[in-house]
Motif scaffolding. Sequence first.
Motif, PDB file in Angstrom:
ATOM      1  N   ALA A   1      67.209  28.920  55.851  1.00  0.00           N
ATOM      2  CA  ALA A   1      66.602  27.365  56.632  1.00  0.00           C
ATOM      3  C   ALA A   1      66.449  26.528  55.588  1.00  0.00           C
ATOM      4  O   ALA A   1      66.773  25.266  55.576  1.00  0.00           O
ATOM      5  N   TYR A   2      65.980  26.748  54.418  1.00  0.00           N
ATOM      6  CA  TYR A   2      65.488  25.910  53.506  1.00  0.00           C
ATOM      7  C   TYR A   2      67.091  25.271  52.811  1.00  0.00           C
ATOM      8  O   TYR A   2      67.049  24.005  52.716  1.00  0.00           O
ATOM      9  N   VAL A   3      67.943  26.090  52.662  1.00  0.00           N
ATOM     10  CA  VAL A   3      69.373  25.684  52.270  1.00  0.00           C
ATOM     11  C   VAL A   3      69.845  24.783  53.285  1.00  0.00           C
ATOM     12  O   VAL A   3      70.419  23.749  52.923  1.00  0.00           O
ATOM     13  N   ASP A   4      69.805  25.100  54.391  1.00  0.00           N
ATOM     14  CA  ASP A   4      70.292  24.401  55.361  1.00  0.00           C
ATOM     15  C   ASP A   4      69.640  22.971  55.831  1.00  0.00           C
ATOM     16  O   ASP A   4      70.160  22.396  56.754  1.00  0.00           O
TER      17      ASP A   4
ATOM     18  N   PRO B   1      54.786  36.725  48.917  1.00  0.00           N
ATOM     19  CA  PRO B   1      55.651  36.641  47.715  1.00  0.00           C
ATOM     20  C   PRO B   1      56.389  37.581  47.647  1.00  0.00           C
ATOM     21  O   PRO B   1      57.468  37.821  47.026  1.00  0.00           O
ATOM     22  N   ASP B   2      55.855  38.804  48.138  1.00  0.00           N
ATOM     23  CA  ASP B   2      56.533  40.088  47.829  1.00  0.00           C
ATOM     24  C   ASP B   2      57.388  40.445  48.920  1.00  0.00           C
ATOM     25  O   ASP B   2      58.368  41.423  48.869  1.00  0.00           O
ATOM     26  N   ASP B   3      57.612  39.836  49.834  1.00  0.00           N
ATOM     27  CA  ASP B   3      58.282  40.220  51.125  1.00  0.00           C
ATOM     28  C   ASP B   3      58.622  38.678  51.693  1.00  0.00           C
ATOM     29  O   ASP B   3      58.521  38.411  52.734  1.00  0.00           O
ATOM     30  N   PHE B   4      59.432  37.946  50.956  1.00  0.00           N
ATOM     31  CA  PHE B   4      59.934  36.782  51.284  1.00  0.00           C
ATOM     32  C   PHE B   4      60.986  36.817  52.217  1.00  0.00           C
ATOM     33  O   PHE B   4      61.883  37.287  51.954  1.00  0.00           O
ATOM     34  N   PRO B   5      60.743  36.365  53.620  1.00  0.00           N
ATOM     35  CA  PRO B   5      61.970  36.414  54.427  1.00  0.00           C
ATOM     36  C   PRO B   5      63.345  35.687  53.825  1.00  0.00           C
ATOM     37  O   PRO B   5      63.202  34.474  53.560  1.00  0.00           O
ATOM     38  N   ARG B   6      64.422  36.227  53.975  1.00  0.00           N
ATOM     39  CA  ARG B   6      65.623  35.671  53.709  1.00  0.00           C
ATOM     40  C   ARG B   6      66.228  34.718  54.661  1.00  0.00           C
ATOM     41  O   ARG B   6      66.879  33.716  54.265  1.00  0.00           O
ATOM     42  N   GLY B   7      65.619  34.879  55.898  1.00  0.00           N
ATOM     43  CA  GLY B   7      66.074  33.709  56.695  1.00  0.00           C
ATOM     44  C   GLY B   7      65.245  32.272  56.532  1.00  0.00           C
ATOM     45  O   GLY B   7      65.908  31.427  56.861  1.00  0.00           O
ATOM     46  N   LEU B   8      63.990  32.579  56.061  1.00  0.00           N
ATOM     47  CA  LEU B   8      63.630  31.173  55.451  1.00  0.00           C
ATOM     48  C   LEU B   8      64.074  30.817  54.583  1.00  0.00           C
ATOM     49  O   LEU B   8      64.412  29.147  54.473  1.00  0.00           O
ATOM     50  N   LEU B   9      64.905  31.357  53.421  1.00  0.00           N
ATOM     51  CA  LEU B   9      65.393  30.612  52.422  1.00  0.00           C
ATOM     52  C   LEU B   9      66.894  29.826  52.820  1.00  0.00           C
ATOM     53  O   LEU B   9      67.083  29.093  52.410  1.00  0.00           O
TER      54      LEU B   9
END
Lengths: 147, 241
Positions: free
Chosen positions: B18-21, B8-16
């Motif tokens: 991928a979630y959007v896509d 939670p403190d270092d959430f990878p932005r790439g995962l976000l």
Amino acid sequence: MSGAVAAFVLVLCPTEDPVRVTVVVVLATSENTTVDPKLADLAKEVQKRDPKLTGFRLVATEAKSIPVGDSHTFELVDKQELKVKVEKPKDANGRVSLAMKAPGLEKLSYGCACDKFFPIVTPHQTKSGEVLILAVMAKPCTLGKKN
Amino acid sequence: MTTPTPNPDDFPRGLLAAYVDGELDAEARATVEQWLAEHPEALDELQAQRELSPANAPLWERAEPPEPSEAEWAAVRRGIEDELGAPGRSPHRRWRAAAWAAAGLAAAGVAAAVAWVAFGPAAPPEGGGKPIVVAKAPEVAPHPREVAELAPAPRSVDPLAGFAVLPMATDDDVVLDRVPEFPAGWLPVGRHPLPGLMVLATEEEVLLSEVAPSSAWAAGGGPKMTTAPGDAPMIFAAKLR
């Protein structure tokens, strides 16, 4: 071998200079009394033979260097011609021997002193009745000798 | 696609992204949604990721392509230079570069030689380093022969280019074979074959060898040399008038 060399030298160095022949073409008439100043002596001598010829005019003067033994044809008037052959160079008496064929003359051979003119009054007449007279002079070729 | 559980403190932005896509499986998608619920401040970032989604591709195509910066260009240039100067480069490529360089030098040499021949200075005068003396125009017109000697050799097509004044032949240069009679003064140069009074030969100066009249003359008649004491001889063949 020596004969060939001598012949070669003779070809390159001819022993006889060509002769310069001068022919003066004159027309004489009884229709006027105008005499070219250069022809004063000629007119006087011709008038001794034919006093009715009173006018003398120069038509042309032609000079040609002719090697001894060769000939040249001089053009006159009315397609008349004078053929001159140099027979002998200047001899011990100072004469150059010429042979020629002129209007009314099948052959004429004579020797004449250099630088002097020998006149020939021909039987040819122009349409206007003028009499063709020639005066021939020969002298050793002096071209290139400033004389 | 299996995705590790994000911190939670270092959430990878790439995962976000991928979630959007829509590229995550159900477990990863639930993890992301849980994290977003716990971190509402990340909703702005989620919105930004959605704007970058492939669904907005037409919008990106209408935009201008990014221009490389000076630093990026410099980096590319250095890379090319490193590639060309690398010790492991192909010998064939090096030979071809040398050939091009030699050909360039040869072409430049030929061009220089042609220019020297066409526009270079004329051959130096005898004396090597002596300066070229330019003839000055005289105040009085020189003799045509002098002009001809001063005139340089013509280099152009014009045959008269080398003459300031046309050199005229002198009397000694001309031999007149035939001169028709015209009024005195018409002959510009040369000696008249009959320069003065015609001088006739005397009787002593003429020796007649043969006179043969043409066939037109009657037998016994015809021309003959007529003489008289003190007079000039001549062949007189004209019929008396």
